[in-house]
Design a protein around this motif. Structure first.
Motif, PDB file in Angstrom:
ATOM      1  N   ILE A 109       0.819  -1.213   0.000  1.00  0.00           N
ATOM      2  CA  ILE A 109       0.000   0.000   0.000  1.00  0.00           C
ATOM      3  C   ILE A 109       0.857   1.269   0.000  1.00  0.00           C
ATOM      4  N   GLY A 110       2.183   1.125  -0.080  1.00  0.00           N
ATOM      5  CA  GLY A 110       3.076   2.270  -0.242  1.00  0.00           C
ATOM      6  C   GLY A 110       3.104   3.206   0.941  1.00  0.00           C
ATOM      7  N   CYS A 111       3.315   2.640   2.132  1.00  0.00           N
ATOM      8  CA  CYS A 111       3.309   3.493   3.319  1.00  0.00           C
ATOM      9  C   CYS A 111       4.261   2.957   4.384  1.00  0.00           C
ATOM     10  N   SER A 112       4.368   3.697   5.478  1.00  0.00           N
ATOM     11  CA  SER A 112       5.128   3.232   6.635  1.00  0.00           C
ATOM     12  C   SER A 112       4.262   3.263   7.893  1.00  0.00           C
ATOM     13  N   CYS A 113       2.985   3.609   7.721  1.00  0.00           N
ATOM     14  CA  CYS A 113       2.046   3.638   8.837  1.00  0.00           C
ATOM     15  C   CYS A 113       0.648   3.378   8.274  1.00  0.00           C
ATOM     16  N   MET A 114       0.062   2.262   8.638  1.00  0.00           N
ATOM     17  CA  MET A 114      -1.239   1.906   8.054  1.00  0.00           C
ATOM     18  C   MET A 114      -2.369   2.110   9.048  1.00  0.00           C
ATOM     19  N   GLU A 115      -3.562   2.167   8.491  1.00  0.00           N
ATOM     20  CA  GLU A 115      -4.782   2.274   9.283  1.00  0.00           C
ATOM     21  C   GLU A 115      -5.733   1.171   8.845  1.00  0.00           C
ATOM     22  N   GLN A 116      -6.411   0.566   9.805  1.00  0.00           N
ATOM     23  CA  GLN A 116      -7.444  -0.432   9.511  1.00  0.00           C
ATOM     24  C   GLN A 116      -8.788   0.274   9.542  1.00  0.00           C
ATOM     25  N   VAL A 117      -9.532   0.202   8.428  1.00  0.00           N
ATOM     26  CA  VAL A 117     -10.782   0.935   8.277  1.00  0.00           C
ATOM     27  C   VAL A 117     -11.935  -0.052   8.117  1.00  0.00           C
ATOM     28  N   ARG A 118     -12.976   0.117   8.898  1.00  0.00           N
ATOM     29  CA  ARG A 118     -14.171  -0.720   8.750  1.00  0.00           C
ATOM     30  C   ARG A 118     -14.878  -0.371   7.450  1.00  0.00           C
ATOM     31  N   THR A 119     -15.596  -1.344   6.924  1.00  0.00           N
ATOM     32  CA  THR A 119     -16.368  -1.122   5.707  1.00  0.00           C
ATOM     33  C   THR A 119     -17.852  -1.308   6.009  1.00  0.00           C
ATOM     34  N   VAL A 120     -18.673  -1.089   5.006  1.00  0.00           N
ATOM     35  CA  VAL A 120     -20.117  -1.291   5.161  1.00  0.00           C
ATOM     36  C   VAL A 120     -20.465  -2.780   5.196  1.00  0.00           C
ATOM     37  N   LEU A 121     -19.504  -3.647   4.879  1.00  0.00           N
ATOM     38  CA  LEU A 121     -19.719  -5.095   4.918  1.00  0.00           C
ATOM     39  C   LEU A 121     -19.193  -5.643   6.243  1.00  0.00           C
ATOM     40  N   PRO A 122     -20.046  -6.221   7.066  1.00  0.00           N
ATOM     41  CA  PRO A 122     -19.601  -6.738   8.365  1.00  0.00           C
ATOM     42  C   PRO A 122     -18.452  -7.740   8.210  1.00  0.00           C
ATOM     43  N   GLY A 123     -17.436  -7.570   9.034  1.00  0.00           N
ATOM     44  CA  GLY A 123     -16.309  -8.497   9.052  1.00  0.00           C
ATOM     45  C   GLY A 123     -15.266  -8.243   7.969  1.00  0.00           C
ATOM     46  N   ILE A 124     -15.463  -7.219   7.127  1.00  0.00           N
ATOM     47  CA  ILE A 124     -14.497  -6.907   6.080  1.00  0.00           C
ATOM     48  C   ILE A 124     -13.917  -5.522   6.356  1.00  0.00           C
ATOM     49  N   VAL A 125     -12.583  -5.428   6.333  1.00  0.00           N
ATOM     50  CA  VAL A 125     -11.896  -4.168   6.603  1.00  0.00           C
ATOM     51  C   VAL A 125     -10.931  -3.844   5.459  1.00  0.00           C
ATOM     52  N   LEU A 126     -10.531  -2.578   5.404  1.00  0.00           N
ATOM     53  CA  LEU A 126      -9.511  -2.125   4.461  1.00  0.00           C
ATOM     54  C   LEU A 126      -8.263  -1.742   5.241  1.00  0.00           C
ATOM     55  N   LEU A 127      -7.105  -2.060   4.686  1.00  0.00           N
ATOM     56  CA  LEU A 127      -5.842  -1.560   5.212  1.00  0.00           C
ATOM     57  C   LEU A 127      -5.384  -0.472   4.258  1.00  0.00           C
ATOM     58  N   VAL A 128      -5.207   0.746   4.787  1.00  0.00           N
ATOM     59  CA  VAL A 128      -4.872   1.901   3.956  1.00  0.00           C
ATOM     60  C   VAL A 128      -3.713   2.678   4.580  1.00  0.00           C
ATOM     61  N   ASP A 129      -3.122   3.578   3.786  1.00  0.00           N
ATOM     62  CA  ASP A 129      -2.054   4.465   4.236  1.00  0.00           C
ATOM     63  C   ASP A 129      -2.658   5.514   5.165  1.00  0.00           C
ATOM     64  N   GLU A 130      -2.251   5.486   6.434  1.00  0.00           N
ATOM     65  CA  GLU A 130      -2.811   6.418   7.409  1.00  0.00           C
ATOM     66  C   GLU A 130      -2.476   7.876   7.087  1.00  0.00           C
ATOM     67  N   SER A 131      -1.333   8.107   6.469  1.00  0.00           N
ATOM     68  CA  SER A 131      -0.929   9.484   6.177  1.00  0.00           C
ATOM     69  C   SER A 131      -0.993   9.798   4.676  1.00  0.00           C
ATOM     70  N   GLY A 132      -1.771   9.033   3.923  1.00  0.00           N
ATOM     71  CA  GLY A 132      -1.844   9.212   2.477  1.00  0.00           C
ATOM     72  C   GLY A 132      -2.324  10.582   2.038  1.00  0.00           C
ATOM     73  N   ARG A 133      -3.177  11.204   2.836  1.00  0.00           N
ATOM     74  CA  ARG A 133      -3.734  12.506   2.486  1.00  0.00           C
ATOM     75  C   ARG A 133      -2.727  13.642   2.685  1.00  0.00           C
ATOM     76  N   ILE A 134      -1.774  13.465   3.613  1.00  0.00           N
ATOM     77  CA  ILE A 134      -0.845  14.559   3.913  1.00  0.00           C
ATOM     78  C   ILE A 134       0.540  14.367   3.281  1.00  0.00           C
ATOM     79  N   LYS A 135       0.708  13.329   2.480  1.00  0.00           N
ATOM     80  CA  LYS A 135       1.971  13.130   1.774  1.00  0.00           C
ATOM     81  C   LYS A 135       2.145  14.212   0.717  1.00  0.00           C
ATOM     82  N   ASP A 136       3.375  14.399   0.266  1.00  0.00           N
ATOM     83  CA  ASP A 136       3.639  15.364  -0.798  1.00  0.00           C
ATOM     84  C   ASP A 136       4.234  14.634  -1.987  1.00  0.00           C
ATOM     85  N   PRO A 137       3.477  14.398  -3.054  1.00  0.00           N
ATOM     86  CA  PRO A 137       2.082  14.774  -3.247  1.00  0.00           C
ATOM     87  C   PRO A 137       1.160  13.791  -2.518  1.00  0.00           C
ATOM     88  N   PRO A 138      -0.066  14.218  -2.229  1.00  0.00           N
ATOM     89  CA  PRO A 138      -1.018  13.330  -1.549  1.00  0.00           C
ATOM     90  C   PRO A 138      -1.373  12.119  -2.416  1.00  0.00           C
TER      91      PRO A 138
END
Length: 133
Positions: free
Chosen positions: A41-70
């Motif tokens: 996912i191209g990061c050094s700090c991830m976040e686990q995000v719940r989805t609208v589907l029970p029991g299914i989560v996303l792993l995403v870049d926690e700081s993806g929005r504040i990277k340069d470039p975002p």
């Protein structure tokens, strides 16, 4: 042992990636290799995000929005995120899709690949055909 997880890119491409299971240092259980998650996912700090589907989560870049470039907006992954559906937030950058289930024998929640039922629900929710394993 490597497990296969779905990766959703901001470009809309959905593909399978392999991530090894490694022993935890504090018990006799295994979990996903954190360094491989970071690589996919191209990061050094991830976040686990719940989805609208029970029991299914996303792993995403926690700081993806504040990277340069975002990191870029991920339309497909955002469809799974409740925050996007109510107009509050979206998913940026690549996302890994995982199942959140209890481990044996401890009963604590851990990340696993999606089973065939979860894959079918995911495909219906997203409105896209998923790639074959």
């Amino acid at each position: 042992m490597a497990d296969k997880y779905l990766r959703i890119d901001p470009s809309g491409e959905i593909s399978w990636v392999e991530i090894d299971r490694v022993p935890y240092s504090w018990c006799d259980a295994e979990g996903m290799d954190l360094q491989q998650i970071y690589k996919h996912i191209g990061c050094s700090c991830m976040e686990q995000v719940r989805t609208v589907l029970p029991g299914i989560v996303l792993l995403v870049d926690e700081s993806g929005r504040i990277k340069d470039p975002p990191q870029r907006h991920n339309e497909i992954a955002s469809r799974l995120y409740y925050g996007w559906l109510i107009g509050k937030d979206d998913i940026v950058g690549p996302a890994l899709v995982c199942s959140l289930r209890p481990t044996e024998p401890y009963g604590e929640l851990d990340l696993f690949p999606l089973d065939h039922v979860e894959l079918a629900k995911l495909s219906l929710c997203l409105g896209v055909a998923l790639p074959e394993i």
